[in-house]
Design a protein around this motif. Sequence first.
Motif, PDB file in Angstrom:
ATOM      1  N   ILE A   1     -56.915 -50.329 -20.516  1.00  0.00           N
ATOM      2  CA  ILE A   1     -57.842 -51.050 -21.415  1.00  0.00           C
ATOM      3  C   ILE A   1     -59.249 -50.467 -21.310  1.00  0.00           C
ATOM      4  N   ALA A   2     -59.649 -50.129 -20.065  1.00  0.00           N
ATOM      5  CA  ALA A   2     -60.991 -49.577 -19.855  1.00  0.00           C
ATOM      6  C   ALA A   2     -61.179 -48.267 -20.600  1.00  0.00           C
ATOM      7  N   LEU A   3     -60.096 -47.487 -20.764  1.00  0.00           N
ATOM      8  CA  LEU A   3     -60.194 -46.222 -21.490  1.00  0.00           C
ATOM      9  C   LEU A   3     -60.605 -46.438 -22.945  1.00  0.00           C
ATOM     10  N   PHE A   4     -60.237 -47.608 -23.458  1.00  0.00           N
ATOM     11  CA  PHE A   4     -60.520 -47.900 -24.875  1.00  0.00           C
ATOM     12  C   PHE A   4     -61.615 -48.968 -25.008  1.00  0.00           C
ATOM     13  N   GLY A   5     -62.475 -49.056 -24.014  1.00  0.00           N
ATOM     14  CA  GLY A   5     -63.526 -50.072 -24.036  1.00  0.00           C
ATOM     15  C   GLY A   5     -64.410 -49.979 -25.263  1.00  0.00           C
ATOM     16  N   GLY A   6     -64.784 -48.755 -25.653  1.00  0.00           N
ATOM     17  CA  GLY A   6     -65.637 -48.575 -26.826  1.00  0.00           C
ATOM     18  C   GLY A   6     -64.968 -49.048 -28.099  1.00  0.00           C
ATOM     19  N   ALA A   7     -63.670 -48.770 -28.233  1.00  0.00           N
ATOM     20  CA  ALA A   7     -62.939 -49.191 -29.424  1.00  0.00           C
ATOM     21  C   ALA A   7     -62.887 -50.710 -29.527  1.00  0.00           C
ATOM     22  N   ILE A   8     -62.679 -51.369 -28.389  1.00  0.00           N
ATOM     23  CA  ILE A   8     -62.612 -52.829 -28.386  1.00  0.00           C
ATOM     24  C   ILE A   8     -63.964 -53.428 -28.762  1.00  0.00           C
ATOM     25  N   GLU A   9     -65.061 -52.808 -28.305  1.00  0.00           N
ATOM     26  CA  GLU A   9     -66.399 -53.301 -28.648  1.00  0.00           C
ATOM     27  C   GLU A   9     -66.655 -53.189 -30.148  1.00  0.00           C
ATOM     28  N   ASN A  10     -66.087 -52.147 -30.763  1.00  0.00           N
ATOM     29  CA  ASN A  10     -66.305 -51.937 -32.194  1.00  0.00           C
ATOM     30  C   ASN A  10     -65.487 -52.882 -33.066  1.00  0.00           C
ATOM     31  N   MET A  11     -64.382 -53.382 -32.544  1.00  0.00           N
ATOM     32  CA  MET A  11     -63.538 -54.295 -33.325  1.00  0.00           C
ATOM     33  C   MET A  11     -63.006 -55.386 -32.401  1.00  0.00           C
ATOM     34  N   VAL A  12     -63.589 -56.557 -32.509  1.00  0.00           N
ATOM     35  CA  VAL A  12     -63.213 -57.692 -31.652  1.00  0.00           C
ATOM     36  C   VAL A  12     -61.756 -58.103 -31.887  1.00  0.00           C
ATOM     37  N   ALA A  13     -61.235 -57.870 -33.077  1.00  0.00           N
ATOM     38  CA  ALA A  13     -59.861 -58.253 -33.392  1.00  0.00           C
ATOM     39  C   ALA A  13     -58.857 -57.600 -32.440  1.00  0.00           C
ATOM     40  N   LEU A  14     -59.198 -56.400 -31.956  1.00  0.00           N
ATOM     41  CA  LEU A  14     -58.300 -55.728 -31.015  1.00  0.00           C
ATOM     42  C   LEU A  14     -58.129 -56.553 -29.742  1.00  0.00           C
ATOM     43  N   ALA A  15     -59.228 -57.104 -29.238  1.00  0.00           N
ATOM     44  CA  ALA A  15     -59.166 -57.931 -28.032  1.00  0.00           C
ATOM     45  C   ALA A  15     -58.358 -59.196 -28.282  1.00  0.00           C
ATOM     46  N   VAL A  16     -58.450 -59.725 -29.507  1.00  0.00           N
ATOM     47  CA  VAL A  16     -57.702 -60.943 -29.843  1.00  0.00           C
ATOM     48  C   VAL A  16     -56.204 -60.672 -29.884  1.00  0.00           C
ATOM     49  N   LEU A  17     -55.811 -59.503 -30.390  1.00  0.00           N
ATOM     50  CA  LEU A  17     -54.398 -59.195 -30.613  1.00  0.00           C
ATOM     51  C   LEU A  17     -53.708 -58.531 -29.412  1.00  0.00           C
ATOM     52  N   MET A  18     -54.488 -57.965 -28.510  1.00  0.00           N
ATOM     53  CA  MET A  18     -53.886 -57.272 -27.362  1.00  0.00           C
ATOM     54  C   MET A  18     -52.919 -58.146 -26.555  1.00  0.00           C
TER      55      MET A  18
END
Length: 469
Positions: free
Chosen positions: A320-337
Motif C-alpha cells: 500500500i505504501a508503494l502506491f501512497g501517492g495514487a491513494i492521495e490523488n483518489m480517495v475512492a481507492l482507499a474506500v474500495l481497497m
Amino acid sequence: MADQLDLAPDSQKDENRLDKENRLKPGFVRRVLASLEDGVEESTYDLVEPLHPADIADLFELIDNENRPALAEAITDLLGADVLSELNDYVREDIIEFLPAEQVAELAGQLETDDAVAIIEDLDAADQQAVLEELEPEDRAAIEDALSYPEESAGRLMQRDLVAVPQHMTVGQLIDYLREHADLTTEFWEIFVVDPGHHPVGTCQLSWIMRTPRDVELGDVMKREQTLIPTDMDQEEVALRFQKYALISAAVVDESGRLVGQITVDDIIHIVQEEAGEDILRLSGAGEGDINQPIVESYSSRVRWLVANLGTAVVASAIIALFGGAIENMVALAVLMPIVASIGGNAGTQTMAVAVRALAMNQLTQSNTARIILRELRVAALNGLTIAVLIGIATALIFANPMLGWVIALAMIINIIIAGLAGVLVPVVLDRLEQDPAVASSVFVTMITDSMGFFAFLGLAVASGMVQL
C-alpha cells in the motif's frame, strides 16, 4: 421444596435436572454448588446420584476449578471409571490431582486398556509411576506396553482384550470355548483366526458363527481378506481405514505381523470427532481451542499465530505504501481497497478449507493434484466474473467513474483467481513438506490474497492512467 423433589417420579426429576437437549439445567448446577458451599455432602450426593456417568462428567466440566475437588470428595462412590473416561482431558487432570494413586489405579484397572492409557498418559512422570505401581501386574504390563507406542498411534488406541483362535477349530468347538472361558472379553463383534505364529489369517463375524453348523471348520467359513492396522499407524489414518472399508473392528499387528490387539468402531467415533475439531481450530490458529485449557496455554498457542499474522500484514501494508501517492490523488481507492482484500480473503479461505479437508480424507493426493488445481481455478474464475460484474457496475454508478468500475472488476477477477490457486497450493506444499496443512495455511493464504489484491487494484489504477504515483 427439596422434599417435594425427592417424592417426584423419576421422569419429573429428570425434567428438573435436564433440558430438552439433554443438558444439565443451570438451576440444577446452582443447587449443586449451593450444596457444596453449605458443606452438606449428603445433600450433594443425593442430588448427583441419579445422574448418568456422562452427565456427572458434564457437571464437573460446568463448575469451576475451585469447586471440583469438593464435588469429587462429596461423591467419591459415584466417581467411577466410567465417569473418568467421559471427562474432558483438562478437567480429568484437575480431578486426578486430588485423588490418591491407589484410587486412580483402581479406576484404571476397571477400564479397557485404551481408556486406562488415556487417563494415565497425561499424568506427570512421578504421578504416572505412582499409579502404575499400584496396578495389578497384568494391567500394569499392558498399560506400560501401550505407553511405549507414539502418542495418537494405533498402539495407544488398541484394546488388548480380544478372542483369537486357530483355524482348525470347528464352529462347535469355538462356541464351547467361548462358554467355558469366563475370563474372555465379553464385548466383541468378530473372532480373529490366527496361525501357529499368532499371525491373523482371517475373521469370523458372530452372525456367521451362530448360523453355521457345529462341525464346520472356521477355515472354511472365515473371511480371509481383512484390514490389518500396524501399531505405529497414526490414529487419523486408522479412522480413514475404518471409513473407507466400513469396518466394525480391525486387527492390530506388530512389526513381525503378530496379532497384538484390536480397534473397534466406538473408539473411531471419538477420533473422527477429535480430528475434525482439531483441524478446524488449527485453521483459525486457536490451538486446541478447549475452553477448559489453562489460560497460559491458550495464550501461548494463539499469540504466535497472531505475531505471524502481524508480519504478513506488514507485507500488505508495504505494498500500500508503494502506491501512497495514487491513494492521495483518489480517495475512492482507499474506500474500495478493503473490499478487494476481503472478498479475496474469503475466496481463499473457502478453497483452503476444501483442500485441507481433501488432504485429511486422502481425497487429494499426488495422483490428482493437477486436476484439483484446474478444478478450483475454474471455480475461482466463475466466482471472480460474478463478483466483478456486481462490484464493477456498483462502483461505476456510485462514483460516476466507469474506468474505476473496470479497474476494480479486473482486480477482483485477478485476486479471486490467485486466491483459488493459493488456497490449494499452500496446503498441498505444506503437506508435501510433511507439515500439518491445517496449522499455517490460513496465515500464508491471507498474506497472498491481501498483498496481491492491493497490488492488482492499485497497480491497475496507475496503469490505466486514472492516478499518478
